[in-house]
Design a protein around this motif. Sequence first.
Motif, PDB file in Angstrom:
ATOM      1  N   GLU A 110      29.221  -6.698 -25.615  1.00 31.24           N
ATOM      2  CA  GLU A 110      28.872  -6.117 -26.926  1.00 31.24           C
ATOM      3  C   GLU A 110      28.486  -4.651 -26.786  1.00 31.24           C
ATOM      4  O   GLU A 110      28.923  -3.796 -27.560  1.00 31.24           O
ATOM      5  CB  GLU A 110      27.726  -6.919 -27.553  1.00 31.24           C
ATOM      6  N   ARG A 111      27.679  -4.356 -25.786  1.00 29.15           N
ATOM      7  CA  ARG A 111      27.262  -2.961 -25.585  1.00 29.15           C
ATOM      8  C   ARG A 111      28.424  -2.108 -25.096  1.00 29.15           C
ATOM      9  O   ARG A 111      28.544  -0.936 -25.482  1.00 29.15           O
ATOM     10  CB  ARG A 111      26.083  -2.903 -24.616  1.00 29.15           C
ATOM     11  N   VAL A 112      29.284  -2.666 -24.266  1.00 32.25           N
ATOM     12  CA  VAL A 112      30.488  -1.933 -23.827  1.00 32.25           C
ATOM     13  C   VAL A 112      31.288  -1.480 -25.036  1.00 32.25           C
ATOM     14  O   VAL A 112      31.708  -0.317 -25.137  1.00 32.25           O
ATOM     15  CB  VAL A 112      31.362  -2.816 -22.914  1.00 32.25           C
ATOM     16  N   ASN A 113      31.488  -2.389 -25.985  1.00 37.50           N
ATOM     17  CA  ASN A 113      32.310  -2.070 -27.145  1.00 37.50           C
ATOM     18  C   ASN A 113      31.591  -1.138 -28.119  1.00 37.50           C
ATOM     19  O   ASN A 113      32.220  -0.260 -28.729  1.00 37.50           O
ATOM     20  CB  ASN A 113      32.748  -3.354 -27.847  1.00 37.50           C
ATOM     21  N   ALA A 114      30.284  -1.319 -28.244  1.00 36.01           N
ATOM     22  CA  ALA A 114      29.522  -0.392 -29.084  1.00 36.01           C
ATOM     23  C   ALA A 114      29.595   1.020 -28.509  1.00 36.01           C
ATOM     24  O   ALA A 114      29.719   2.008 -29.241  1.00 36.01           O
ATOM     25  CB  ALA A 114      28.070  -0.846 -29.186  1.00 36.01           C
ATOM     26  N   LEU A 115      29.540   1.128 -27.202  1.00 37.84           N
ATOM     27  CA  LEU A 115      29.645   2.439 -26.550  1.00 37.84           C
ATOM     28  C   LEU A 115      31.037   3.029 -26.710  1.00 37.84           C
ATOM     29  O   LEU A 115      31.195   4.249 -26.717  1.00 37.84           O
ATOM     30  CB  LEU A 115      29.273   2.316 -25.071  1.00 37.84           C
ATOM     31  N   GLU A 116      32.036   2.183 -26.866  1.00 39.48           N
ATOM     32  CA  GLU A 116      33.377   2.698 -27.134  1.00 39.48           C
ATOM     33  C   GLU A 116      33.411   3.409 -28.487  1.00 39.48           C
ATOM     34  O   GLU A 116      33.992   4.491 -28.621  1.00 39.48           O
ATOM     35  CB  GLU A 116      34.396   1.554 -27.102  1.00 39.48           C
ATOM     36  N   ILE A 117      32.781   2.817 -29.486  1.00 47.70           N
ATOM     37  CA  ILE A 117      32.683   3.475 -30.791  1.00 47.70           C
ATOM     38  C   ILE A 117      31.896   4.772 -30.659  1.00 47.70           C
ATOM     39  O   ILE A 117      32.256   5.801 -31.256  1.00 47.70           O
ATOM     40  CB  ILE A 117      32.036   2.539 -31.824  1.00 47.70           C
TER      41      ILE A 117
ATOM     42  N   ARG B 154      13.526  13.443 -34.363  1.00 46.60           N
ATOM     43  CA  ARG B 154      12.674  12.582 -35.190  1.00 46.60           C
ATOM     44  C   ARG B 154      13.328  11.245 -35.485  1.00 46.60           C
ATOM     45  O   ARG B 154      12.664  10.232 -35.693  1.00 46.60           O
ATOM     46  CB  ARG B 154      12.347  13.293 -36.511  1.00 46.60           C
ATOM     47  N   GLU B 155      14.686  11.249 -35.530  1.00 50.82           N
ATOM     48  CA  GLU B 155      15.400  10.019 -35.864  1.00 50.82           C
ATOM     49  C   GLU B 155      15.408   9.013 -34.719  1.00 50.82           C
ATOM     50  O   GLU B 155      15.831   7.881 -34.880  1.00 50.82           O
ATOM     51  CB  GLU B 155      16.853  10.336 -36.235  1.00 50.82           C
ATOM     52  N   ASN B 156      14.970   9.458 -33.536  1.00 50.89           N
ATOM     53  CA  ASN B 156      15.029   8.573 -32.372  1.00 50.89           C
ATOM     54  C   ASN B 156      13.947   7.507 -32.461  1.00 50.89           C
ATOM     55  O   ASN B 156      12.781   7.769 -32.216  1.00 50.89           O
ATOM     56  CB  ASN B 156      14.847   9.386 -31.080  1.00 50.89           C
ATOM     57  N   GLN B 157      14.328   6.321 -32.857  1.00 49.68           N
ATOM     58  CA  GLN B 157      13.417   5.188 -32.883  1.00 49.68           C
ATOM     59  C   GLN B 157      13.939   4.155 -31.886  1.00 49.68           C
ATOM     60  O   GLN B 157      14.600   3.196 -32.253  1.00 49.68           O
ATOM     61  CB  GLN B 157      13.346   4.602 -34.304  1.00 49.68           C
ATOM     62  N   ASP B 158      13.656   4.391 -30.608  1.00 56.47           N
ATOM     63  CA  ASP B 158      14.155   3.499 -29.559  1.00 56.47           C
ATOM     64  C   ASP B 158      15.660   3.305 -29.715  1.00 56.47           C
ATOM     65  O   ASP B 158      16.153   2.192 -29.954  1.00 56.47           O
ATOM     66  CB  ASP B 158      13.425   2.150 -29.603  1.00 56.47           C
ATOM     67  N   TRP B 159      16.389   4.392 -29.591  1.00 53.09           N
ATOM     68  CA  TRP B 159      17.833   4.386 -29.827  1.00 53.09           C
ATOM     69  C   TRP B 159      18.541   3.361 -28.956  1.00 53.09           C
ATOM     70  O   TRP B 159      18.247   3.199 -27.765  1.00 53.09           O
ATOM     71  CB  TRP B 159      18.407   5.764 -29.527  1.00 53.09           C
ATOM     72  N   THR B 160      19.498   2.661 -29.571  1.00 49.68           N
ATOM     73  CA  THR B 160      20.401   1.793 -28.822  1.00 49.68           C
ATOM     74  C   THR B 160      21.819   2.074 -29.293  1.00 49.68           C
ATOM     75  O   THR B 160      22.036   2.558 -30.411  1.00 49.68           O
ATOM     76  CB  THR B 160      20.093   0.294 -29.030  1.00 49.68           C
ATOM     77  N   ALA B 161      22.773   1.735 -28.457  1.00 47.12           N
ATOM     78  CA  ALA B 161      24.180   1.993 -28.777  1.00 47.12           C
ATOM     79  C   ALA B 161      24.645   1.189 -29.971  1.00 47.12           C
ATOM     80  O   ALA B 161      25.659   1.540 -30.601  1.00 47.12           O
ATOM     81  CB  ALA B 161      25.050   1.668 -27.559  1.00 47.12           C
TER      82      ALA B 161
END
Length: 345
Positions: free
Chosen positions: A110-117, A63-70
Motif C-alpha cells: 500500500e505504501r509502495v503504491n501511495a509513494l508512486e502517486i 504548518r501543514e505537517n501533521q505527522d505526514w504519511t505517504a
Amino acid sequence: MFYIEVMRQFATPEVYLNNLRSTIIQQWSNGLPVIEDLLARQEYRECVVVIQETLDSLLQHKRENQDWTAETSLLFLLMGGYYHGNVNQENAKKLLRYYQQAVRELGESERVNALEIQCITFEYCYDWSKMLAAFVETPVTENTRQALLESWRNSIIKRATPHSYSNFYTREQPVSIWWLHWLLDSITSEKIGHAWFGQQALAWLANLPGDSEKLGREYGVLRLLTKDLTDIKFLLKYPYPKFYEVVIAPSLTSTPDDVSRRQYLQEYAPSDLWERVMDYWKANLHKFVPKPEMSQNSDYSTNAAWMSALKELSPENYQMLLSEWKVNHQRRRNLWKAMGNLGLM
C-alpha cells in the motif's frame, strides 16, 4: 558544512555516515547518503527510520505537517508546489524513491503504491489528465485514494482562487464553493458527470447578484470563468477587447494548470455558457464602473477606461450612465478630459 566536508575526506565511511546522520535535523538532505548506505546493506527497517528522520527535518517548518504519511497528503504540495528541477525538489524525489525501495523490500505494498502517486505528482501535478489517471490506475485503498485526491484537488482550487476584489464600494463576501469545485467534482465523480456541472454553473449565474456591493469575492471567480471561456472560445481574437483588457484581464495571474483547467472546462461546460456569462456582464457592468466621486487626486483615467469597456459591451447602459455623469459630475474637468482622451462622450 566545513565540518562535514572534513569528515568526508578524512574519517572512515562509518564515522562519516554516523556524523552525517547527526546533522539531518539541520540539513535534511544529509540523510540521503545515510539512506543510500543502509539500502546497499539491505538494512531496510533502519533505513525507514532514517527516512522518517529526514522527512521530519524536511517538513519541520511546514504548518501543514501533521505527522505526514505517504497515504494522507502530497509531499510536493507541502514543499510549495513548484517544480523546475531545482536541487531540493530533485532530492525530495530521490528520497521518495528510496522510501519506495525500502518499503517494497518490507512488503508494504500500500505504501509502495501511495509513494508512486507521490512521485508522479512531482512530475505531473498540474497535468490534470495524468494526475487523474494516477489516482484511478494506481492500486491503493479507497481511503488512500480519496485522501491524496483531496490533497491535490484542494491545492488546485487554492492556487486558482483569485485574490479578493477590494474596489471602493465592494464588501468582502467569502466564497467557499464555486465553479472550480463543481468542475472537479464532475470530473472525479462517476455519479455526477458532465450535466451536473452545467446545472450548477447556470444556477449560480442566474442567482448571481447584479449589485456589485453584494457580489464580493464572487467577482473574482466570475472574472476567472469569463477569462477562461473567452480564451477557449476566441483564442486571443476577443470580440470585446476593451472589456477583456480593462475588466477581465487585470490581476488574474496565470497558474501552472491553466491549460488543463481550460481543457476540462471546454469539455464540461454547456455550449452556451459563455453567452450566459456575457449576458450577465451586459446587464450589470454599468454598476461596476468606478464612481468619479471616489477617485483620488482628480485622476479619472480608470473611470474613463471602464466607460470605454461599457460602451463597447453595452452601448445603451453606457449612454444611460453617461447622461447621469453629465448631470452629477459636470464640474469635474479632469473627468471629461480623461473621457475625451479615449474618444468618449
